[in-house]
Scaffold this motif. Structure first.
Motif, PDB file in Angstrom:
ATOM      1  N   GLY A 240       0.658  -1.204  -0.057  1.00 22.41           N
ATOM      2  CA  GLY A 240      -0.044   0.052  -0.106  1.00 22.41           C
ATOM      3  C   GLY A 240       0.841   1.069   0.104  1.00 22.41           C
ATOM      4  O   GLY A 240       0.601   2.268  -0.863  1.00 22.41           O
ATOM      5  N   LYS A 243       2.892   1.808  -3.540  1.00 23.30           N
ATOM      6  CA  LYS A 243       1.944   2.263  -4.475  1.00 23.30           C
ATOM      7  C   LYS A 243       1.424   3.792  -4.445  1.00 23.30           C
ATOM      8  O   LYS A 243       1.315   4.637  -5.176  1.00 23.30           O
ATOM      9  CB  LYS A 243       0.713   1.439  -4.569  1.00 23.30           C
ATOM     10  N   GLY A 244       1.176   4.166  -3.011  1.00 20.05           N
ATOM     11  CA  GLY A 244       0.993   5.473  -2.541  1.00 20.05           C
ATOM     12  C   GLY A 244       2.055   6.372  -3.078  1.00 20.05           C
ATOM     13  O   GLY A 244       1.987   7.478  -3.730  1.00 20.05           O
ATOM     14  N   LEU A 247       2.760   6.797  -7.058  1.00 16.43           N
ATOM     15  CA  LEU A 247       1.476   7.430  -7.507  1.00 16.43           C
ATOM     16  C   LEU A 247       1.712   8.874  -7.453  1.00 16.43           C
ATOM     17  O   LEU A 247       1.389   9.893  -8.257  1.00 16.43           O
ATOM     18  CB  LEU A 247       0.132   6.852  -7.408  1.00 16.43           C
ATOM     19  N   MET A 476       0.023  -1.774 -11.650  1.00 16.75           N
ATOM     20  CA  MET A 476      -0.347  -1.369 -10.439  1.00 16.75           C
ATOM     21  C   MET A 476      -1.271  -2.740  -9.890  1.00 16.75           C
ATOM     22  O   MET A 476      -1.680  -2.546  -8.516  1.00 16.75           O
ATOM     23  CB  MET A 476      -1.162  -0.280 -10.592  1.00 16.75           C
ATOM     24  N   GLY A 477      -1.439  -3.745 -10.404  1.00 23.83           N
ATOM     25  CA  GLY A 477      -2.462  -4.855 -10.075  1.00 23.83           C
ATOM     26  C   GLY A 477      -1.818  -5.693  -8.874  1.00 23.83           C
ATOM     27  O   GLY A 477      -2.611  -6.695  -8.770  1.00 23.83           O
ATOM     28  N   PHE A 478      -0.396  -5.728  -8.660  1.00 22.92           N
ATOM     29  CA  PHE A 478      -0.107  -6.884  -7.961  1.00 22.92           C
ATOM     30  C   PHE A 478      -0.323  -6.713  -6.637  1.00 22.92           C
ATOM     31  O   PHE A 478      -0.612  -5.755  -6.071  1.00 22.92           O
ATOM     32  CB  PHE A 478       1.517  -7.084  -8.187  1.00 22.92           C
TER      33      PHE A 478
ATOM     34  N   HIS B  33      -7.539  -5.571  -1.525  1.00 24.09           N
ATOM     35  CA  HIS B  33      -7.093  -4.010  -1.317  1.00 24.09           C
ATOM     36  C   HIS B  33      -5.720  -3.696  -1.959  1.00 24.09           C
ATOM     37  O   HIS B  33      -5.985  -2.436  -2.449  1.00 24.09           O
ATOM     38  CB  HIS B  33      -7.180  -4.026   0.402  1.00 24.09           C
ATOM     39  N   GLU B  35      -4.117  -5.296  -4.099  1.00 25.83           N
ATOM     40  CA  GLU B  35      -4.285  -5.271  -5.449  1.00 25.83           C
ATOM     41  C   GLU B  35      -5.082  -4.123  -6.133  1.00 25.83           C
ATOM     42  O   GLU B  35      -4.324  -3.570  -7.170  1.00 25.83           O
ATOM     43  CB  GLU B  35      -4.939  -6.652  -6.152  1.00 25.83           C
ATOM     44  N   ASN B  36      -5.753  -3.892  -5.602  1.00 26.37           N
ATOM     45  CA  ASN B  36      -6.705  -2.765  -6.160  1.00 26.37           C
ATOM     46  C   ASN B  36      -6.263  -1.239  -5.630  1.00 26.37           C
ATOM     47  O   ASN B  36      -6.692  -0.184  -6.444  1.00 26.37           O
ATOM     48  CB  ASN B  36      -8.269  -2.906  -5.753  1.00 26.37           C
ATOM     49  N   ILE B  37      -5.634  -0.974  -4.816  1.00 28.67           N
ATOM     50  CA  ILE B  37      -5.349   0.403  -4.188  1.00 28.67           C
ATOM     51  C   ILE B  37      -4.863   1.135  -5.194  1.00 28.67           C
ATOM     52  O   ILE B  37      -5.185   2.411  -5.340  1.00 28.67           O
ATOM     53  CB  ILE B  37      -4.754   0.376  -2.589  1.00 28.67           C
ATOM     54  N   GLY B  38      -3.809   0.736  -5.909  1.00 24.22           N
ATOM     55  CA  GLY B  38      -2.832   1.642  -6.920  1.00 24.22           C
ATOM     56  C   GLY B  38      -3.965   1.978  -8.033  1.00 24.22           C
ATOM     57  O   GLY B  38      -3.865   3.178  -8.446  1.00 24.22           O
ATOM     58  N   ASN B  39      -4.673   0.940  -8.612  1.00 19.38           N
ATOM     59  CA  ASN B  39      -5.494   1.393  -9.705  1.00 19.38           C
ATOM     60  C   ASN B  39      -6.697   2.364  -9.374  1.00 19.38           C
ATOM     61  O   ASN B  39      -7.064   3.155 -10.142  1.00 19.38           O
ATOM     62  CB  ASN B  39      -6.122   0.057 -10.415  1.00 19.38           C
ATOM     63  N   ILE B  41      -6.656   4.681  -6.954  1.00 23.60           N
ATOM     64  CA  ILE B  41      -5.929   6.085  -6.850  1.00 23.60           C
ATOM     65  C   ILE B  41      -5.805   6.585  -8.384  1.00 23.60           C
ATOM     66  O   ILE B  41      -6.114   7.864  -8.581  1.00 23.60           O
ATOM     67  CB  ILE B  41      -4.775   6.032  -6.060  1.00 23.60           C
ATOM     68  N   ALA B  42      -5.161   5.794  -9.164  1.00 23.51           N
ATOM     69  CA  ALA B  42      -4.898   6.249 -10.416  1.00 23.51           C
ATOM     70  C   ALA B  42      -6.189   6.754 -11.241  1.00 23.51           C
ATOM     71  O   ALA B  42      -6.196   7.589 -11.964  1.00 23.51           O
ATOM     72  CB  ALA B  42      -4.159   5.139 -11.207  1.00 23.51           C
ATOM     73  N   MET B  45      -7.912   9.762  -9.922  1.00 21.19           N
ATOM     74  CA  MET B  45      -7.419  11.126 -10.430  1.00 21.19           C
ATOM     75  C   MET B  45      -7.594  11.482 -11.968  1.00 21.19           C
ATOM     76  O   MET B  45      -7.825  12.530 -12.538  1.00 21.19           O
ATOM     77  CB  MET B  45      -5.884  10.994 -10.112  1.00 21.19           C
ATOM     78  N   ALA B  52      -1.478  14.099  -9.669  1.00 26.01           N
ATOM     79  CA  ALA B  52      -0.927  13.944  -8.262  1.00 26.01           C
ATOM     80  C   ALA B  52      -0.662  15.202  -7.589  1.00 26.01           C
ATOM     81  O   ALA B  52      -0.856  15.803  -6.587  1.00 26.01           O
ATOM     82  CB  ALA B  52       0.079  12.653  -7.859  1.00 26.01           C
ATOM     83  N   ALA B  76      -1.215   3.561   1.974  1.00 24.08           N
ATOM     84  CA  ALA B  76      -1.124   4.088   0.678  1.00 24.08           C
ATOM     85  C   ALA B  76      -1.506   5.735   0.798  1.00 24.08           C
ATOM     86  O   ALA B  76      -0.640   6.762   0.491  1.00 24.08           O
ATOM     87  CB  ALA B  76      -2.129   3.729  -0.302  1.00 24.08           C
ATOM     88  N   PHE B  80       1.391   8.734   0.236  1.00 18.15           N
ATOM     89  CA  PHE B  80       0.853   9.624  -0.960  1.00 18.15           C
ATOM     90  C   PHE B  80       1.126  11.119  -0.530  1.00 18.15           C
ATOM     91  O   PHE B  80       1.793  12.059  -0.690  1.00 18.15           O
ATOM     92  CB  PHE B  80      -0.535   9.510  -1.376  1.00 18.15           C
TER      93      PHE B  80
END
Lengths: 492, 194
Positions: A240, A243-244, A247, A476-478, B33, B35-39, B41-42, B45, B52, B76, B80
């Motif tokens: 987490g 990725k933050g 991005l 981004m999906g791993f 979570h 797996e999905n968190i990056g997508n 956020i992207a 936006m 960002a 995350a 960020f």
């Protein structure tokens, strides 16, 4: 026309051209043979049915600098940009090897070459009078600065929150927060306790690493994170956070293998991991024996523990002996004043086990044997030496670890052994490893302790290797991969 | 420009320009979570048409909620915000749900797993009980409170952050709101012989 890496099998061909190109000062055949054969050199030839040009690069171990050793193009093939192409290949190679600069010397009267080097970005930094003999021509010393990627790595597979920063192969920061003390009352790592500690520690540890490297996030070129193997809840905090970060500044992100990271840590010690190598990784969570042929492409798991990890066995035996957690340092200290006079079992070393589990480990039976020994003495009201038990237990662990590791070296004809993981802190393991490696003509590599235990720098270092090799970032999906195989160095 | 992130249930993200919601993304998967968190956020936006660097604050849900997933969004959001040097606002999820029900006298509860609930009650816009972990049969004592499903998301988290800031409420405690201790008891160690 074809570019091919040259080896000693090309010696005659290369010497033919060398003597034509440099009639006054050609290298001797012996020097050329040594150059072509050396592990720290890279020679590239251009073939147009026959060899028409070649160039060589030298990058000594542990150096952050490469040298152009020689370059030459057959007289009738000049003016076609072949020299430029050779140079471009060598510049790229130097970058991949982690060099931060590329040096060369050139005859002051070779205007065409000097123009090419200037065009490629080299600058003159020195002049050596009458360097080329017998003609007495001056040499220009030229330098090209290579900017290596700055990679930030996050480690959260178990109980250490680590953030490391490297530039190429150079260590810039290695910040760590350990939740070990919080686990001590439980006698082992508790996943939920570890995950909670990661969330609390991640931001301060990131800030500490950036401060240590004297960098800000905008200076970072890429982010790497260990996505396994490890504790799922712990891994997810690091993922987490990674990725933050990625991005926030639109940085490429690399999901890397924690165990391969342990092997990659050695690049920070001497600029490269000498390969192939057998790697023995021993910690509270892992006991794995790897054959690493190529760090990024070819890592094979030869064997691993089928029950407890070695570090876990130290913790459990420490508890049997009434010693606090973590058990490793406690047992090591006690064993130092004891004698290894009790023969405890060596797991999976009987002939039938060696067939099926030649490189696997088992420490559960050993722990039970120690507990039986202690309980029997206590029940009988007999005096017994805890120090002797500790020393005998330690000896059994060290013996089985090294017997199997040395076997692997011999079986695969690999004369290198790399140790990693927290159990490397064990003085007796290091001492015995050195002794057995020396006896078998095996080179032993043990990175400094801060790079052996779980840490962010090794994750950054592996990420940096991927960046330098031109690998695509992970998507981004791993997610977290608790049982990630060592063959998967990077998760896409 | 506020980026809100919440992984208390699924994985959701929202972008606000002032009070205006510019984008909202929700991945309902209650397990993916990491797996999905990056997508998420992207995507939010991109949907909001911002980069960002335009984000000026981050809001995260800090629970109570199942913690393994919750921590992903919190980590995350925290990184960020740190990376951009912008403020991080941490929101109690049940408060965020309650705000969307105005002044009503309500009991907000969400799944705490193990047949238990995270519970808080509100009256006149103020929390009067909780947050606490209760068994469903214990809710009987809250007569007169309308029961409200407490599933939260990033839009609610973002709206609460905007309201709380305007109201001068401190949102700086960025630790997860744990209502249970880790599920372990120190072991005394067992004998191996009978």
């Amino acid at each position: 026309m074809e570019f091919l890496q040259l080896g000693k099998e090309h010696l005659t061909t290369v010497m033919d051209l060398e003597q034509k190109l440099f009639p006054d000062d050609a290298w001797s055949s012996a020097s050329m043979a040594a150059e072509l054969d050396a592990s720290h050199t890279y020679y590239l030839g251009i073939f147009d049915t026959e060899l028409i040009g070649y160039a060589g690069l030298s990058t000594p171990d542990g150096s952050f600098s490469s040298d152009i050793q020689t370059i030459g193009i057959a007289a009738d093939k000049r003016g076609q940009g072949l020299g430029r192409k050779l140079m471009q290949h060598l510049i790229e190679k130097a970058g991949q090897l982690g060099s931060e600069q590329l040096m060369l010397e050139v005859r002051a009267d070779n205007q065409a070459a000097i123009a090419l080097y200037l065009d490629l970005g080299f600058v003159q930094i020195d002049l050596r009078k009458r360097y080329y003999q017998p003609a007495g021509v001056d040499a220009l010393i030229m330098r090209l600065a290579i900017r290596q990627p700055i990679v930030l790595g996050i480690e959260s597979t178990c109980d250490e929150t680590g953030v490391g920063i490297v530039q190429g192969n150079r260590l810039l920061a290695n910040a760590l927060h350990s939740s070990m003390d919080e686990h001590s009352k439980y006698g082992g790592v508790v996943p939920e306790v570890a995950a909670r500690a990661h969330l609390e520690a991640i931001r301060p540890t990131l800030e500490k690493a950036l401060a240590e490297a004297k960098l800000s996030m905008t200076d970072i070129d890429a982010i790497a994170v260990a996505n396994g193997p490890g504790l799922a809840g712990a891994l997810m905090v690091g993922i987490g956070a990674a990725k933050g970060l990625a991005l926030a500044h639109n940085k490429p992100l690399y999901a890397v293998n924690h165990l391969v990271g342990h092997v990659g840590a050695d690049v920070l010690e001497r600029g490269a991991v000498e390969l192939p190598t057998i790697a023995l990784l021993v910690s509270g969570g892992h006991t794995s024996l790897l054959l690493v042929r190529q760090l990024l492409n070819d890592v094979e798991l030869l064997g691993e523990t089928i029950d407890d990890a070695a570090g876990e066995a130290f913790d459990k035996v420490a508890r049997v002996l009434g010693l606090p957690y973590p058990g490793g340092p406690q047992i090591d200290k006690l064993a130092a004043v004891g004698t290894a006079n009790i023969r405890f079992p060596r797991g999976l070393t009987l002939p039938k086990d060696m067939e099926k589990h030649r490189y696997d480990f088992s420490f559960s039976g050993l722990k039970t044997a120690v507990a039986r020994h202690v309980e029997k003495a206590q029940d009988a009201g007999e005096e017994f030496s805890k120090a002797d038990v500790a020393a005998s237990f330690r000896e059994a662990v060290v013996d089985v670890l090294l017997t199997k590791a040395i076997n692997a070296c011999k079986d695969f004809g690999v004369n290198r052994l790399l140790l990693g993981g927290g159990v490397v802190a064990n003085a007796r393991l290091r001492e015995e490893a050195q002794k057995r490696c020396d006896a078998n003509g095996i080179e032993l590599r043990i990175p400094r302790f801060q790079l052996c235990t779980d840490n962010g720098a090794m994750i950054a270092a592996l990420g940096s290797q991927l960046v330098m090799a031109g690998r695509e970032p992970s998507g981004m999906g791993f997610g977290s991969e608790s049982t990630l195989e060592v063959t998967q160095v990077q998760t896409p | 420009m506020l980026l809100a992130i919440d992984t208390s249930a699924g994985t959701s993200t929202a972008v606000f320009d002032g009070e205006k919601l510019l984008g909202f993304v929700e991945h309902d998967d209650p397990f993916g979570h990491a797996e999905n968190i990056g997508n998420a956020i992207a995507e939010v936006m991109a949907n909001a048409g911002i980069t960002a660097s335009e984000v000026t604050a981050v809001a995260i849900g800090r629970g109570p909620a199942p913690y393994t997933g919750l921590r992903v969004g919190m980590a995350a959001g925290a990184s960020f915000a740190m990376a951009l040097g912008i403020p991080l606002h941490s929101i109690m999820n049940l408060d965020a749900v309650a705000l969307s029900h105005g002044q009503a006298k309500i009991l907000v509860s969400s799944d705490a797993k193990r047949k238990e609930l995270f519970v808080a009650t509100y009256d006149q816009g103020k929390r009067v009980f909780g947050p606490a972990v209760l068994k469903p049969e214990e809710l009987g004592k809250f007569g007169g409170f309308a029961q409200v499903e407490g599933k939260c998301n990033a839009e609610l988290v973002g709206r609460y952050a905007l309201w709380a800031q305007a109201s001068g409420i401190d949102l700086s405690d960025s630790s997860a709101l744990y209502l249970r201790s880790p599920d372990v008891a120190p072991s005394a160690g067992k004998r191996v012989t009978g």
